[in-house]
Design a protein around this motif. Sequence first.
Motif, PDB file in Angstrom:
ATOM      1  N   SER A 176       1.112  -1.344   0.093  1.00 52.97           N
ATOM      2  CA  SER A 176       0.279  -0.242  -0.068  1.00 52.97           C
ATOM      3  C   SER A 176       0.235   0.999   0.429  1.00 52.97           C
ATOM      4  CB  SER A 176      -0.691   0.431   1.040  1.00 52.97           C
ATOM      5  OG  SER A 176      -0.400   0.397   2.383  1.00 52.97           O
ATOM      6  N   GLY A 177       1.930   0.978   0.449  1.00 53.40           N
ATOM      7  CA  GLY A 177       2.905   2.489   0.675  1.00 53.40           C
ATOM      8  C   GLY A 177       3.308   2.876  -0.553  1.00 53.40           C
ATOM      9  N   TYR A 181       0.912   5.394  -1.962  1.00 54.20           N
ATOM     10  CA  TYR A 181       1.065   6.681  -2.038  1.00 54.20           C
ATOM     11  C   TYR A 181       2.176   7.132  -2.264  1.00 54.20           C
ATOM     12  CZ  TYR A 181      -2.754   5.881   1.920  1.00 54.20           C
ATOM     13  OH  TYR A 181      -3.768   5.533   2.458  1.00 54.20           O
ATOM     14  N   ARG A 182       3.636   6.316  -2.387  1.00 56.75           N
ATOM     15  CA  ARG A 182       4.796   6.770  -3.346  1.00 56.75           C
ATOM     16  C   ARG A 182       4.290   6.792  -4.414  1.00 56.75           C
ATOM     17  NH1 ARG A 182       9.444   5.663  -0.979  1.00 56.75           N
ATOM     18  NH2 ARG A 182       9.429   4.467   1.277  1.00 56.75           N
ATOM     19  N   ARG A 228      10.960   4.419  -5.274  1.00 58.63           N
ATOM     20  CA  ARG A 228      11.755   4.418  -4.119  1.00 58.63           C
ATOM     21  C   ARG A 228      13.013   5.196  -3.310  1.00 58.63           C
ATOM     22  NH1 ARG A 228       8.598   0.598  -1.768  1.00 58.63           N
ATOM     23  NH2 ARG A 228       7.757  -0.440  -4.018  1.00 58.63           N
ATOM     24  N   VAL A 253       6.549  11.423   0.344  1.00 57.59           N
ATOM     25  CA  VAL A 253       5.264  10.704   0.673  1.00 57.59           C
ATOM     26  C   VAL A 253       4.392  11.532   1.837  1.00 57.59           C
ATOM     27  CG1 VAL A 253       6.370   8.851   1.256  1.00 57.59           C
ATOM     28  CG2 VAL A 253       4.022   8.839   0.081  1.00 57.59           C
ATOM     29  N   SER A 254       4.737  11.537   3.019  1.00 55.99           N
ATOM     30  CA  SER A 254       4.373  11.368   4.419  1.00 55.99           C
ATOM     31  C   SER A 254       3.449  12.522   3.860  1.00 55.99           C
ATOM     32  CB  SER A 254       5.119  11.718   6.000  1.00 55.99           C
ATOM     33  OG  SER A 254       5.484  10.403   6.395  1.00 55.99           O
ATOM     34  N   ALA A 257       0.214  11.649   2.518  1.00 59.68           N
ATOM     35  CA  ALA A 257      -0.817  10.822   2.828  1.00 59.68           C
ATOM     36  C   ALA A 257      -1.492  11.388   4.163  1.00 59.68           C
ATOM     37  CB  ALA A 257       0.039   9.673   3.164  1.00 59.68           C
ATOM     38  N   ARG A 317      -6.234   9.592   0.626  1.00 61.05           N
ATOM     39  CA  ARG A 317      -6.024   8.284   1.246  1.00 61.05           C
ATOM     40  C   ARG A 317      -8.145   7.566   1.294  1.00 61.05           C
ATOM     41  NH1 ARG A 317      -1.863   7.637   4.326  1.00 61.05           N
ATOM     42  NH2 ARG A 317      -2.943   5.539   5.233  1.00 61.05           N
ATOM     43  N   GLY A 352       1.433  -1.480   4.820  1.00 63.16           N
ATOM     44  CA  GLY A 352       0.858  -0.248   5.113  1.00 63.16           C
ATOM     45  C   GLY A 352       1.178   0.565   6.712  1.00 63.16           C
ATOM     46  N   ARG A 353       0.276   1.453   7.004  1.00 61.50           N
ATOM     47  CA  ARG A 353       0.257   2.143   8.252  1.00 61.50           C
ATOM     48  C   ARG A 353      -0.547   1.690   8.485  1.00 61.50           C
ATOM     49  NH1 ARG A 353       4.634   2.633   6.301  1.00 61.50           N
ATOM     50  NH2 ARG A 353       5.710   4.148   6.198  1.00 61.50           N
ATOM     51  N   ASP A 354      -1.899   2.077   8.135  1.00 64.53           N
ATOM     52  CA  ASP A 354      -3.667   1.805   8.669  1.00 64.53           C
ATOM     53  C   ASP A 354      -4.283   0.275   8.408  1.00 64.53           C
ATOM     54  OD1 ASP A 354      -3.724   2.209   5.862  1.00 64.53           O
ATOM     55  OD2 ASP A 354      -5.067   3.708   6.146  1.00 64.53           O
ATOM     56  N   ILE A 355      -4.054  -0.867   7.527  1.00 59.10           N
ATOM     57  CA  ILE A 355      -3.856  -1.636   7.339  1.00 59.10           C
ATOM     58  C   ILE A 355      -4.743  -2.499   7.757  1.00 59.10           C
ATOM     59  CG2 ILE A 355      -3.800  -4.003   5.747  1.00 59.10           C
ATOM     60  CD1 ILE A 355      -2.604  -1.004   3.918  1.00 59.10           C
ATOM     61  N   ARG A 393       9.551  10.462   9.148  1.00 58.89           N
ATOM     62  CA  ARG A 393       8.289  10.013   8.863  1.00 58.89           C
ATOM     63  C   ARG A 393       7.478   9.240   9.042  1.00 58.89           C
ATOM     64  NH1 ARG A 393       8.317   5.777   4.132  1.00 58.89           N
ATOM     65  NH2 ARG A 393      10.481   5.862   4.242  1.00 58.89           N
ATOM     66  N   ASP A 421       3.426  10.196  10.316  1.00 57.35           N
ATOM     67  CA  ASP A 421       2.668   8.888   9.925  1.00 57.35           C
ATOM     68  C   ASP A 421       2.135   8.704  11.396  1.00 57.35           C
ATOM     69  OD1 ASP A 421       3.435   8.862   7.690  1.00 57.35           O
ATOM     70  OD2 ASP A 421       4.878   6.765   8.080  1.00 57.35           O
ATOM     71  N   ARG A 439      -0.023  12.243  12.592  1.00 59.45           N
ATOM     72  CA  ARG A 439      -1.651  12.688  11.403  1.00 59.45           C
ATOM     73  C   ARG A 439      -3.144  12.470  12.043  1.00 59.45           C
ATOM     74  NH1 ARG A 439      -0.181   8.045   6.873  1.00 59.45           N
ATOM     75  NH2 ARG A 439      -1.760   6.849   7.531  1.00 59.45           N
TER      76      ARG A 439
HETATM   77  O1   DC Z   1       5.729   1.254   3.649  1.00 59.23           O
HETATM   78  P1   DC Z   1       6.340   2.733   2.740  1.00 59.23           P
HETATM   79  O2   DC Z   1       7.529   3.287   3.566  1.00 59.23           O
HETATM   80  O3   DC Z   1       6.721   2.384   1.145  1.00 59.23           O
HETATM   81  O4   DC Z   1       5.387   3.846   2.697  1.00 59.23           O
HETATM   82  C1   DC Z   1       5.370   5.114   2.131  1.00 59.23           C
HETATM   83  C2   DC Z   1       4.976   6.633   3.397  1.00 59.23           C
HETATM   84  O5   DC Z   1       2.800   5.987   3.073  1.00 59.23           O
HETATM   85  C3   DC Z   1       5.127   6.466   4.362  1.00 59.23           C
HETATM   86  O6   DC Z   1       5.662   7.244   5.281  1.00 59.23           O
HETATM   87  C4   DC Z   1       3.517   6.845   5.019  1.00 59.23           C
HETATM   88  C5   DC Z   1       2.420   5.992   3.624  1.00 59.23           C
HETATM   89  N1   DC Z   1       1.517   5.294   3.774  1.00 59.23           N
HETATM   90  C6   DC Z   1       0.333   5.176   4.107  1.00 59.23           C
HETATM   91  O7   DC Z   1       0.405   6.910   5.475  1.00 59.23           O
HETATM   92  N2   DC Z   1      -0.402   4.180   4.654  1.00 59.23           N
HETATM   93  C7   DC Z   1      -0.216   3.171   3.961  1.00 59.23           C
HETATM   94  N3   DC Z   1      -1.622   2.481   4.215  1.00 59.23           N
HETATM   95  C8   DC Z   1       1.107   3.099   3.232  1.00 59.23           C
HETATM   96  C9   DC Z   1       1.608   4.320   3.297  1.00 59.23           C
END
Ligand code: DC
Length: 227
Positions: free
Chosen positions: A34-35, A38-39, A94, A102-103, A106, A112, A132-135, A183, A187, A190
Amino acid sequence: MKNIKIAVDGFSSCGKSTLAKQLAAHFGFVFIDSGAMYRAVTLFAIENNIISEDDVVDINKLKKEIKNIKITFQTIDGKNHTFLNGKDVETEIRQIRVSKRVSIIATLDFVREEMVNLQRNLSEENSVIMDGRDIGTVVFPNAELKLFVTATPEVRAQRRYDELKAKGEDVNFDEIKANLINRDRIDSTREIAPLKQADDAVVLDNSNMTREQQFDFAVKLIEKILA
Ligand code: DC
């Protein structure tokens, strides 16, 4: 067998996607990064002058364009590649110029919303492992397994440094470490869907673990679910 969802959340550069990819290959699940989505949106914003050098986002322009941003995935030679409007951007997304911004992208609610819809659509008909972060908290609150992966900032920075160096990028350890700490801060703090451990997540601190050890740890948990 019913379709299952596995959420792998955690801090930047703690090996979430490495683990998720290994597990997906082992169990025959679909892996979704999922990141990378956002990238890809961030890269689009950079290329279309929607985000400035000093990180100011033209919100109205991005809102207008968001429906025109098509993100797809393809497996090429066994590797996951991200496509932005038909172009393979796996390497570009990357790069540090994207990681740095990216943050910020995001944090935007309309971004989102689009990404979460896409994440759920891609997962409809398959067993999926998504990092990801919020999965575990937002995308799949009912996931059969939620892993929350973590490691010390030093270990994480070193791993990202080695990875980028191996790709021939001219990188600086301190810049990488500062970027990932920054980041994590954005993250985690937020307003919308912040990075946070779901109440029912299993914590995996891999600071002192090899890839094999963390893989074995997760395999056992998934085997229990499938039994
Ligand atoms: O996992 P990554 O480092 O490739 O993610 C890049 C950015 O995307 C990370 O700093 C926060 C955001 N992100 C997010 O907010 N929610 C997600 N589900 C995945 C990534």
